[in-house]
Design an enzyme around this catalytic site. Structure first.
Site, PDB file in Angstrom:
ATOM      1  CD  GLU A 108      -2.932  -1.321   0.311  1.00 48.59           C
ATOM      2  OE1 GLU A 108      -3.004  -0.456  -0.575  1.00 48.59           O
ATOM      3  OE2 GLU A 108      -3.663  -2.328   0.348  1.00 48.59           O
TER       4      GLU A 108
HETATM    5  C1  FAD Z   1       3.019  -9.846   0.118  1.00 56.69           C
HETATM    6  C2  FAD Z   1       2.837  -8.750  -0.883  1.00 56.69           C
HETATM    7  C3  FAD Z   1       1.576  -8.511  -1.402  1.00 56.69           C
HETATM    8  C4  FAD Z   1       1.397  -7.515  -2.375  1.00 56.69           C
HETATM    9  N1  FAD Z   1       0.164  -7.350  -2.947  1.00 56.69           N
HETATM   10  C5  FAD Z   1       0.046  -6.541  -4.034  1.00 56.69           C
HETATM   11  C6  FAD Z   1      -1.177  -6.499  -4.791  1.00 56.69           C
HETATM   12  O1  FAD Z   1      -2.177  -7.140  -4.446  1.00 56.69           O
HETATM   13  N2  FAD Z   1      -1.219  -5.721  -5.906  1.00 56.69           N
HETATM   14  C7  FAD Z   1      -0.151  -4.979  -6.321  1.00 56.69           C
HETATM   15  O2  FAD Z   1      -0.254  -4.302  -7.341  1.00 56.69           O
HETATM   16  N3  FAD Z   1       1.015  -4.982  -5.627  1.00 56.69           N
HETATM   17  C8  FAD Z   1       1.142  -5.753  -4.500  1.00 56.69           C
HETATM   18  N4  FAD Z   1       2.339  -5.800  -3.814  1.00 56.69           N
HETATM   19  C9  FAD Z   1       3.467  -4.998  -4.265  1.00 56.69           C
HETATM   20  C10 FAD Z   1       3.805  -3.865  -3.315  1.00 56.69           C
HETATM   21  O3  FAD Z   1       2.831  -2.880  -3.365  1.00 56.69           O
HETATM   22  C11 FAD Z   1       5.216  -3.383  -3.683  1.00 56.69           C
HETATM   23  O4  FAD Z   1       6.101  -4.392  -3.259  1.00 56.69           O
HETATM   24  C12 FAD Z   1       5.569  -2.058  -3.071  1.00 56.69           C
HETATM   25  O5  FAD Z   1       4.814  -1.033  -3.645  1.00 56.69           O
HETATM   26  C13 FAD Z   1       7.048  -1.713  -3.229  1.00 56.69           C
HETATM   27  O6  FAD Z   1       7.485  -1.893  -4.533  1.00 56.69           O
HETATM   28  P1  FAD Z   1       8.814  -2.768  -4.812  1.00 56.69           P
HETATM   29  O7  FAD Z   1       8.633  -4.066  -4.119  1.00 56.69           O
HETATM   30  O8  FAD Z   1       9.042  -2.787  -6.246  1.00 56.69           O
HETATM   31  O9  FAD Z   1       9.942  -1.971  -4.069  1.00 56.69           O
HETATM   32  P2  FAD Z   1      10.781  -0.751  -4.671  1.00 56.69           P
HETATM   33  O10 FAD Z   1       9.854   0.262  -5.222  1.00 56.69           O
HETATM   34  O11 FAD Z   1      11.851  -1.278  -5.550  1.00 56.69           O
HETATM   35  O12 FAD Z   1      11.426  -0.164  -3.347  1.00 56.69           O
HETATM   36  C14 FAD Z   1      12.621  -0.683  -2.749  1.00 56.69           C
HETATM   37  C15 FAD Z   1      13.031   0.278  -1.638  1.00 56.69           C
HETATM   38  O13 FAD Z   1      13.315   1.564  -2.193  1.00 56.69           O
HETATM   39  C16 FAD Z   1      12.488   2.547  -1.594  1.00 56.69           C
HETATM   40  N5  FAD Z   1      12.114   3.554  -2.598  1.00 56.69           N
HETATM   41  C17 FAD Z   1      11.597   3.350  -3.825  1.00 56.69           C
HETATM   42  N6  FAD Z   1      11.352   4.506  -4.427  1.00 56.69           N
HETATM   43  C18 FAD Z   1      11.710   5.471  -3.568  1.00 56.69           C
HETATM   44  C19 FAD Z   1      11.694   6.898  -3.598  1.00 56.69           C
HETATM   45  N7  FAD Z   1      11.223   7.598  -4.640  1.00 56.69           N
HETATM   46  N8  FAD Z   1      12.166   7.564  -2.536  1.00 56.69           N
HETATM   47  C20 FAD Z   1      12.604   6.903  -1.451  1.00 56.69           C
HETATM   48  N9  FAD Z   1      12.650   5.572  -1.355  1.00 56.69           N
HETATM   49  C21 FAD Z   1      12.199   4.859  -2.395  1.00 56.69           C
HETATM   50  C22 FAD Z   1      11.284   1.786  -1.071  1.00 56.69           C
HETATM   51  O14 FAD Z   1      10.630   2.493  -0.031  1.00 56.69           O
HETATM   52  C23 FAD Z   1      11.922   0.499  -0.614  1.00 56.69           C
HETATM   53  O15 FAD Z   1      12.463   0.658   0.658  1.00 56.69           O
HETATM   54  C24 FAD Z   1       2.509  -6.753  -2.795  1.00 56.69           C
HETATM   55  C25 FAD Z   1       3.770  -6.986  -2.239  1.00 56.69           C
HETATM   56  C26 FAD Z   1       3.944  -7.974  -1.323  1.00 56.69           C
HETATM   57  C27 FAD Z   1       5.336  -8.238  -0.795  1.00 56.69           C
END
Ligand code: FAD
Length: 615
Positions: free
Chosen positions: A427
């Protein structure tokens, strides 16, 4: 007709109407972020002690469901058993639990936002089930409810509301997580103009293993922004991978989904072309505010487990609950949870008021609701971050209170500890949400929603005149609200300082943004707690425990705000200005002396004597 619907239909409508009328009559509602420059009275907020009979009955129905259907299966739901989770969700649908947020004409029983949040809180103690249920009823259903047309609502929402269909929300891709608009999933119109041909890959999709209906975000042709589509699982070309192996919420299905030339009927485009990104973001505001309620329920469950164990486990000939170290942990668990709860129901009522206003202005029910939720974006981000971090603290100490047993997979606190961690990631990660708190508040102020910048500039100019403003013989609440107003002044000074220094490049100074965000969060939550405690006094409640909670909460907040303010000041100001600002921040974060140890003991003793969270 489902049993919950039958029970609540008539009486609850009347009660929620009364509730809404009362809240409108009370008058003052602040816009999102406006609390930074204005105050409200305790009479203007809703507190959990005001739930009516029907709201409590809905919560009890959710609780009974967890007791009979979820907890007995909890060990089995701690592994990805798709059929089991699906069957429990279907039962929840039969009981009517999936229709709380859905208007009656689409098969639900359209409850107030406050009631929706109470239901979300109660379900929040359901471990993996809670994640599956919330993904279905929230992000899996509401894009169609809020942005779909009448045909789409009739065809899909009516079935999602009863659990006949189960839903998923497909935004994240391998290369598009926090940067959600970077997705590569693509759609183009078929030659006959009847279908969009969808190609791409989504990952981390909750409920992927069984969801019949997926809201999929993709770019049409070479568009720069997303559009959103309703995709049926059984469409040829939809391929769901096996479930991921996760750290926690193991019973919830999470998998990748591939779309290979999937033919999506043109009538399944939600909203207009290019509207998908806005839809995705609005739905995330809703998702994160409801996550705030979920983690509250999870916190209360972990506290109950903690105190029960502390009351049963003997060491050195006495129950461990008698040790000061354990009392400290129990009290801190309660304070953070109570504070988070105060903020959650405060903003929930603000949202209800705005929904009523939007409807009166002619908006359709769905739009009126999502626009009200999206309006409170600053508070939604605060609730998500504060609540998920409070839960992390609560479950960590729950394990610690259990000692070695806390490390055993037999204990629910072990599961709670693992399950908690995801809440800081999905979220919108807490990093993204922290930035959103400051960025959104400043944008709203720039738009003219409230006067932040003039007030900040004037305060900055007259910084030298800021002195200890304690008045003689001030009463308990006068002191608390004076301190909170000073927290707000500290925030304004920090905003003015960094705005002057960095201007439009402030967004690149994330460390400082985070400092200010922490100051804002602590202030909003403390103010909500103080307003709730004051309202409780007006209701002639026994006050010693509530005042103890507020005392410690404000004491802790003052130290956190002071540290964050100092960190910010040291990160941007030239030495001379830094010295001046630090002195002022010192004054603005001063609190009266309270015996913190005794206050925590009062709180812990009540918890220990009730053997459950009853605050
Ligand atoms: C169990 C689980 C269920 C999920 N369910 C859903 C779902 O139903 N539908 C769906 O669409 N998604 C879902 N997700 C995805 C989830 O919303 C994403 O994992 C999340 O938004 C983070 O994206 P990422 O994993 O690519 O991390 P990244 O975006 O790669 O982030 C990695 C790190 O970098 C930081 N970061 C990234 N950008 C910035 C910035 N601009 N400034 C500062 N820090 C930053 C982040 O905070 C994090 O600490 C789910 C994930 C999990 C693990």
């Amino acid at each position: 007709m489902s049993s919950l619907l039958k029970l609540t239909k008539s009486k609850d409508k009347i009660h929620s109407k009364i509730l809404r009328i009362n809240s409108m009559e009370n008058g003052k509602t602040l816009k999102s972020g406006e609390f930074l420059v204005d105050d409200i009275s305790y009479q203007d907020i809703f507190i959990p002690e005001e739930f009516n009979e029907e709201q409590l009955m809905i919560a009890q129905t959710c609780k009974d469901f967890l007791e009979t259907e979820v907890y007995p299966n909890v060990d089995k739901t701690d592994a990805p058993d798709i059929q089991l989770m699906k069957s429990i969700l279907k039962k929840a649908g039969e009981l009517g639990l999936m229709g709380v947020a859905i208007p009656e004409e689409y098969g639900g029983f359209g409850q107030s936002f406050v009631t929706q949040m109470l239901a979300a809180e109660t379900i929040g103690s359901g471990y993996s089930f809670s994640v599956a249920f919330m993904a279905h009823t929230g992000i899996g259903t509401l894009p169609i409810m809020y942005y779909g047309n009448e045909d789409q609502r009739q065809k899909y929402v009516t079935r999602l509301a009863t659990g006949e269909y189960l839903g998923a929300y497909c935004l994240t891709e391998p290369g598009a997580g926090s940067d959600a608009n970077a997705g590569k999933t693509n759609a183009h119109l078929s030659e006959d103009g009847k279908h969009y041909i969808l190609n791409g890959q989504k990952m981390w999709i909750t409920n992927a293993g069984f969801a019949d209906i997926q809201t999929v975000f993709a770019k049409i042709d070479k568009d720069r922004v997303l559009s959103s589509f309703i995709v049926e699982r059984n469409s040829p070309g939809v391929v769901v991978n096996p479930d991921e192996h996760k750290m926690g919420i193991k019973g919830s299905s999470t998998a990748q989904i591939f779309y290979n030339d999937v033919r999506v009927p043109v009538e399944n485009l939600i909203g207009g072309r290019g509207e998908g990104f806005r839809i995705a973001l609005s739905i995330l505001h809703m998702g994160r505010i409801k996550l705030g309620a979920n983690v509250l329920g999870a916190s209360k469950k972990a506290i109950n487990d903690s105190v029960k164990y502390a009351n049963e486990r003997k060491q050195f000939g006495v129950f461990i609950a008698t040790f000061g170290s354990i009392k400290h942990k129990l009290a801190e668990q309660v304070i953070k949870t109570f504070a988070s709860e105060s903020a959650i129901y405060r903003v929930s009522k603000d949202i209800d008021d705005l929904i009523t206003k939007n409807k009166a202005a002619g908006q359709d029910k769905g739009r009126a609701t999502i626009e009200a939720i999206s309006h409170y974006a600053v508070e939604a981000a605060i609730l998500k971050v504060y609540g998920s971090e409070a839960l992390n603290y609560v479950v960590d100490e729950a394990v610690q209170i259990h000692g070695g047993m806390g490390y055993s997979a037999e204990m629910s606190v072990e599961r709670g500890y693992r399950d908690s961690r995801i809440n800081r990631i999905f979220e919108g990660t807490n990093e993204i949400n922290r930035l959103l708190v400051v960025d959104t508040a400043m944008k709203r102020a720039m738009k003219g929603d409230f006067d932040l910048f003039n007030k900040a500039a004037s305060l900055f100019e007259h910084m030298d005149e800021i002195k200890d403003d304690k008045i003689e013989n001030e009463n308990y609440f006068q002191e608390k609200f004076r301190v909170i107003r000073n927290f707000k002044k500290a925030i304004l000074l920090a905003i003015q300082g960094v705005s002057a220094q960095f201007g439009k490049t402030l967004i690149q100074e994330q460390e400082i943004m985070n400092n200010i965000s922490d100051m804002i969060m602590e202030t909003y939550v403390s103010e909500s707690t103080a307003l709730r405690v004051q309202k409780l006094e007006s209701m002639n409640k026994e006050m010693s425990v509530f005042k103890a909670i507020l005392d410690v909460n404000i004491y802790d907040a003052s130290h956190k705000i002071r540290k964050a303010a100092f960190d910010a000041v040291h990160s941007f100001a030239i030495p001379e200005l830094a010295c001046k600002l630090k002195k002022v921040m010192d004054i603005l974060t001063a609190t009266e002396c309270v015996n913190i140890k005794e206050a925590r003991r009062i709180i812990a003793d009540k918890l220990i004597s009730d053997n459950a969270y009853r605050f």
